[in-house]
Design a protein around this motif. Structure first.
Motif, mmCIF file in Angstrom:
data_model
loop_
_atom_site.group_PDB
_atom_site.id
_atom_site.type_symbol
_atom_site.label_atom_id
_atom_site.label_comp_id
_atom_site.label_asym_id
_atom_site.label_seq_id
_atom_site.Cartn_x
_atom_site.Cartn_y
_atom_site.Cartn_z
ATOM 1 N N ALA A 46 0.836 -1.211 0.000
ATOM 2 C CA ALA A 46 0.000 0.000 0.000
ATOM 3 C C ALA A 46 0.866 1.256 0.000
ATOM 4 O O ALA A 46 0.596 2.215 -0.732
ATOM 5 N N ASP A 47 1.925 1.248 0.802
ATOM 6 C CA ASP A 47 2.803 2.427 0.867
ATOM 7 C C ASP A 47 3.462 2.706 -0.485
ATOM 8 O O ASP A 47 3.552 3.857 -0.910
ATOM 9 N N GLY A 48 3.923 1.654 -1.141
ATOM 10 C CA GLY A 48 4.535 1.831 -2.469
ATOM 11 C C GLY A 48 3.543 2.437 -3.447
ATOM 12 O O GLY A 48 3.852 3.387 -4.182
ATOM 13 N N LEU A 49 2.336 1.902 -3.459
ATOM 14 C CA LEU A 49 1.306 2.415 -4.380
ATOM 15 C C LEU A 49 0.988 3.876 -4.053
ATOM 16 O O LEU A 49 0.860 4.709 -4.947
ATOM 17 N N SER A 50 0.864 4.158 -2.779
ATOM 18 C CA SER A 50 0.506 5.522 -2.360
ATOM 19 C C SER A 50 1.593 6.507 -2.783
ATOM 20 O O SER A 50 1.305 7.570 -3.342
ATOM 21 N N ARG A 51 2.834 6.135 -2.544
ATOM 22 C CA ARG A 51 3.959 7.001 -2.919
ATOM 23 C C ARG A 51 3.926 7.307 -4.422
ATOM 24 O O ARG A 51 4.073 8.443 -4.850
ATOM 25 N N MET A 52 3.691 6.259 -5.218
ATOM 26 C CA MET A 52 3.641 6.435 -6.670
ATOM 27 C C MET A 52 2.424 7.272 -7.078
ATOM 28 O O MET A 52 2.502 8.122 -7.959
ATOM 29 N N ALA A 53 1.274 6.989 -6.442
ATOM 30 C CA ALA A 53 0.000 7.539 -6.943
ATOM 31 C C ALA A 53 -0.260 8.967 -6.497
ATOM 32 O O ALA A 53 -1.129 9.647 -7.051
ATOM 33 N N ARG A 54 0.493 9.441 -5.505
ATOM 34 C CA ARG A 54 0.223 10.756 -4.935
ATOM 35 C C ARG A 54 0.165 11.865 -5.995
ATOM 36 O O ARG A 54 -0.601 12.797 -5.889
ATOM 37 N N SER A 55 0.996 11.696 -7.027
ATOM 38 C CA SER A 55 1.066 12.772 -8.028
ATOM 39 C C SER A 55 0.207 12.484 -9.265
ATOM 40 O O SER A 55 0.262 13.238 -10.239
ATOM 41 N N LEU A 56 -0.570 11.438 -9.234
ATOM 42 C CA LEU A 56 -1.507 11.209 -10.352
ATOM 43 C C LEU A 56 -2.634 12.239 -10.263
ATOM 44 O O LEU A 56 -2.956 12.717 -9.167
ATOM 45 N N THR A 57 -3.239 12.530 -11.413
ATOM 46 C CA THR A 57 -4.306 13.546 -11.369
ATOM 47 C C THR A 57 -5.579 12.988 -10.738
ATOM 48 O O THR A 57 -6.355 13.739 -10.167
ATOM 49 N N LEU B 91 -6.466 -3.662 7.834
ATOM 50 C CA LEU B 91 -5.633 -3.230 6.700
ATOM 51 C C LEU B 91 -6.406 -2.230 5.833
ATOM 52 O O LEU B 91 -5.866 -1.180 5.444
ATOM 53 N N ALA B 92 -7.659 -2.539 5.540
ATOM 54 C CA ALA B 92 -8.459 -1.657 4.681
ATOM 55 C C ALA B 92 -8.601 -0.272 5.318
ATOM 56 O O ALA B 92 -8.527 0.756 4.635
ATOM 57 N N LEU B 93 -8.782 -0.283 6.621
ATOM 58 C CA LEU B 93 -8.894 0.968 7.356
ATOM 59 C C LEU B 93 -7.625 1.801 7.181
ATOM 60 O O LEU B 93 -7.684 3.010 6.888
ATOM 61 N N ALA B 94 -6.485 1.158 7.318
ATOM 62 C CA ALA B 94 -5.205 1.853 7.151
ATOM 63 C C ALA B 94 -5.065 2.380 5.722
ATOM 64 O O ALA B 94 -4.637 3.522 5.501
ATOM 65 N N SER C 177 -7.378 3.159 3.657
ATOM 66 C CA SER C 177 -8.340 4.224 3.332
ATOM 67 C C SER C 177 -7.794 5.602 3.699
ATOM 68 O O SER C 177 -8.269 6.609 3.195
ATOM 69 N N GLY C 178 -6.784 5.637 4.545
ATOM 70 C CA GLY C 178 -6.212 6.930 4.915
ATOM 71 C C GLY C 178 -4.995 7.341 4.115
ATOM 72 O O GLY C 178 -4.425 8.400 4.357
ATOM 73 N N LEU C 179 -4.579 6.537 3.168
ATOM 74 C CA LEU C 179 -3.330 6.832 2.445
ATOM 75 C C LEU C 179 -3.571 7.773 1.276
ATOM 76 O O LEU C 179 -4.496 7.567 0.483
ATOM 77 N N LEU D 62 -4.470 7.046 -2.943
ATOM 78 C CA LEU D 62 -5.255 5.825 -3.153
ATOM 79 C C LEU D 62 -6.726 6.088 -2.839
ATOM 80 O O LEU D 62 -7.053 6.907 -1.989
ATOM 81 N N ARG D 63 -7.597 5.376 -3.552
ATOM 82 C CA ARG D 63 -9.024 5.412 -3.236
ATOM 83 C C ARG D 63 -9.467 3.974 -2.987
ATOM 84 O O ARG D 63 -9.497 3.150 -3.920
ATOM 85 N N LEU D 64 -9.733 3.647 -1.750
ATOM 86 C CA LEU D 64 -10.167 2.282 -1.420
ATOM 87 C C LEU D 64 -11.568 2.077 -1.981
ATOM 88 O O LEU D 64 -12.519 2.746 -1.568
ATOM 89 N N ARG D 65 -11.679 1.149 -2.925
ATOM 90 C CA ARG D 65 -12.990 0.904 -3.536
ATOM 91 C C ARG D 65 -13.719 -0.260 -2.905
ATOM 92 O O ARG D 65 -14.924 -0.378 -3.005
ATOM 93 N N GLY D 66 -12.974 -1.196 -2.329
ATOM 94 C CA GLY D 66 -13.668 -2.334 -1.753
ATOM 95 C C GLY D 66 -12.743 -3.506 -1.510
ATOM 96 O O GLY D 66 -11.547 -3.321 -1.247
ATOM 97 N N LEU D 67 -13.299 -4.685 -1.633
ATOM 98 C CA LEU D 67 -12.593 -5.914 -1.269
ATOM 99 C C LEU D 67 -12.664 -6.923 -2.413
ATOM 100 O O LEU D 67 -13.621 -6.934 -3.193
#
Lengths: 381, 381
Positions: free
Chosen positions: A128-139, A166-169, A171-173, A176-181
């Protein structure tokens, strides 16, 4: 290209009669394929779930396009390389159901997410951290699903508290947009009875719904609930009736079906669309013959019903051993096969077979109608 | 090529450190490969047999060229398509150890035989007749070997009278030149002890020599006696001492070695040249992790020692299940792997692995020295 070169493989076989094809050849019966795609799409619509087929089964842009034409909302793939192949072919909505790890892959994911809608999955804060780091600058934020283990014991945390935490964590990054499971009940392939198969299908849905309810208690909207395999698809009506919150199914093998699904009781020879045409090349004993396809064409996946594939119209023929380019078939006493005779084999597991071929031959009424390029063959990174 | 396209696969990785490679990647340790090629070539020379390696193991022109440079007399292949790929790459002496059946294949064989030296095999008069019909108008006769079954129960008639009778018939056919006999003791891979393995190796040679002696009684010179697999190679000194008439060996897997050969006691990790570099992508439980290569990279061949491959330096790690793109590894209590960690897996069976890859990465001292194209990948016709 020389006379003896790869030319043989690149000459079009469209119009060739199946009876005249050189072997081994991987055939797709187009009438059956279309019936499989239409039936499952209609069923998903009737039941009220979105269909997002797993394209690792065929790895072809043409079949993907047919699936979308029949009403699939997008594709599922396992690897970034598959996603890239389908994006190149024009697909615009892809779920990469795999944890993306490493800087090189994150850069590729970023490039894809800038072009089309990409959803991806994870089961660990590190991913999740890797994805968040990468995605932060996406539009637009990157859509993610948390993978829950509904019993396969592969990827995913336990349903309930573990997955919800994990999902809760996640959802705050940022980014990222947590869509579901998401879950995959691949253990349904090991079910010993239709009852056990249905029980696994119910458990698959329960794992998601139970976790989503915990999240709802925390005010987290994880409303996309994606499940599915071809065996659990057999119970989708009952599953959706019991768990109306389920939103999406991701069967893959249903496009072709295979010998393992026949053994599981969810397919018959008549709806298996993929087969390998082979030729008898040796008949050294009355009870044994050898055909010209082995594990490098049929794949070596073990069969639920024993053997390494199913000889069409001859369920009493046992494919006893596979070498790389030979299959040894144990014959019943009255079998009258001769060298040069041809037969069709339904593979135990359809999905690895297109990955071994460059081209599938789409046939109808005994004739090749279409060559189907396996666009994502070998795209395993 | 777009930014997200196949470009990733076509950018050269020469010079990249192994530690920086994206995974999964199929690695060839060049020092080990060269040692394997040199050792076996030296051994064949010392023992007094010709070495004709089976190129289905690697399917690459570069490794074939290295084998020839080390003293191999030519190549063995299983399929015409493989032979075509190696002829295109400049190889001029190829044994196609497979019965060629059907007009399309006979025409391709003819084109090859007009360019280079081709030898082929058969175990049936029907195959012999087809070859003879095709070969009658060649300027030089087509060399053929009669395949004898030394116990594998795949292709080949029983040693002795049965095989001799066929060879006798073949020796009278126009267009063909009977050169001798061939067998493959693939059942040595199933040996339960070194003694049984050596016994199988002896039986392999005996099958040929016994049949050749019957032919000599009829005045037929079947002097090429070709045998071999990597497990029976382990006994070649004893075999040649007992059966000096043996002329040729055809091991394939020796170039790489693999986990099955370790389990058989004829290789160690230290001389396995082929491995798959993988990354940990999930660690959902203390005793389980998931890495990013499955049956579409490692192949699904069952392992003699259990599991689906051998984790390098960690023989206590069990690759318990393979999906197409996941391997689930059962861990001992103290294992401390984290997401993003990388490890190497030696496949159970080396030969199907290059056939799943487009390129092998030749590495030395932790760095990619050479990309090795898998020229004959997928050439199964």
């Amino acid at each position: 290209m020389t006379a003896t070169g790869t030319g043989a493989a690149t000459v079009s076989r469209v119009g060739t009669r199946v009876a005249d094809l050189d072997t081994p050849a991987v055939l797709v019966e187009l009438d059956r394929l279309e019936a499989n795609l239409a039936d499952t799409a209609d069923r998903a619509k009737r039941v009220g779930v979105r269909l997002r087929p797993h394209a690792k089964t065929h790895k072809t842009a043409w079949i993907a396009t047919e699936q979308l034409r029949h009403g699939a909302v997008g594709l599922t793939v396992a690897k970034l390389g598959e996603a890239e192949a389908f994006v190149e072919a024009g697909v615009t909505d892809i779920l990469i159901a795999y944890p993306i790890v490493g800087e090189e892959k994150l850069a590729r994911l970023r490039a894809l997410a800038q072009r089309v809608r990409i959803i991806t999955t994870l089961d660990d804060p590190v991913v999740a951290d890797g994805l968040s780091r990468m995605a932060r600058s996406l539009t637009t934020p990157l859509d993610v699903l948390v993978e829950v283990d509904s019993g396969l014991q592969r990827v995913g945390l336990a349903p309930g508290q573990e997955s919800a935490a994990l999902a809760l964590a996640v959802s705050g990054l940022p980014g990222l947009r947590l869509r579901g499971l998401l879950t995959h009940a691949g253990h349904a392939y090991r079910a010993r009875s239709p009852e056990e198969r249905e029980q696994i299908a119910m458990g698959e849905a329960a794992a998601l719904v139970q976790t989503a309810e915990l999240l709802a208690d925390h005010g987290i909207d994880a409303s996309e609930l994606s499940l599915g395999s071809t065996p659990t698809l057999a119970s989708i009506e009952a599953v959706k009736a019991a768990y109306p919150a389920i939103t999406e199914i991701r069967p893959g093998t249903y496009a072709f079906n295979d010998a393992n699904l026949i053994a599981l009781g969810v397919a018959t020879e008549a709806n298996c669309a993929l087969s390998v045409l082979v030729t008898v090349v040796s008949r050294p004993a009355a009870d044994r013959m050898v055909v010209d396809a082995g594990s490098k064409t049929l794949a070596a996946d073990a069969g639920r019903a024993g053997g390494f594939g199913r000889v069409v119209n001859h369920p009493d023929h046992l494919i006893e051993t596979l070498s790389e380019e030979h299959a040894v078939i144990r014959l019943p006493p009255d079998a009258d096969w001769r060298i040069g005779d041809r037969l069709e084999v339904i593979p135990n597991h359809a999905c690895p077979v297109p990955n071994l071929a460059d081209t599938l031959l789409g046939v109808r009424h005994g004739q090749v109608e279409r060559e189907i390029r396996v666009d994502a063959r070998g795209r395993n990174r």
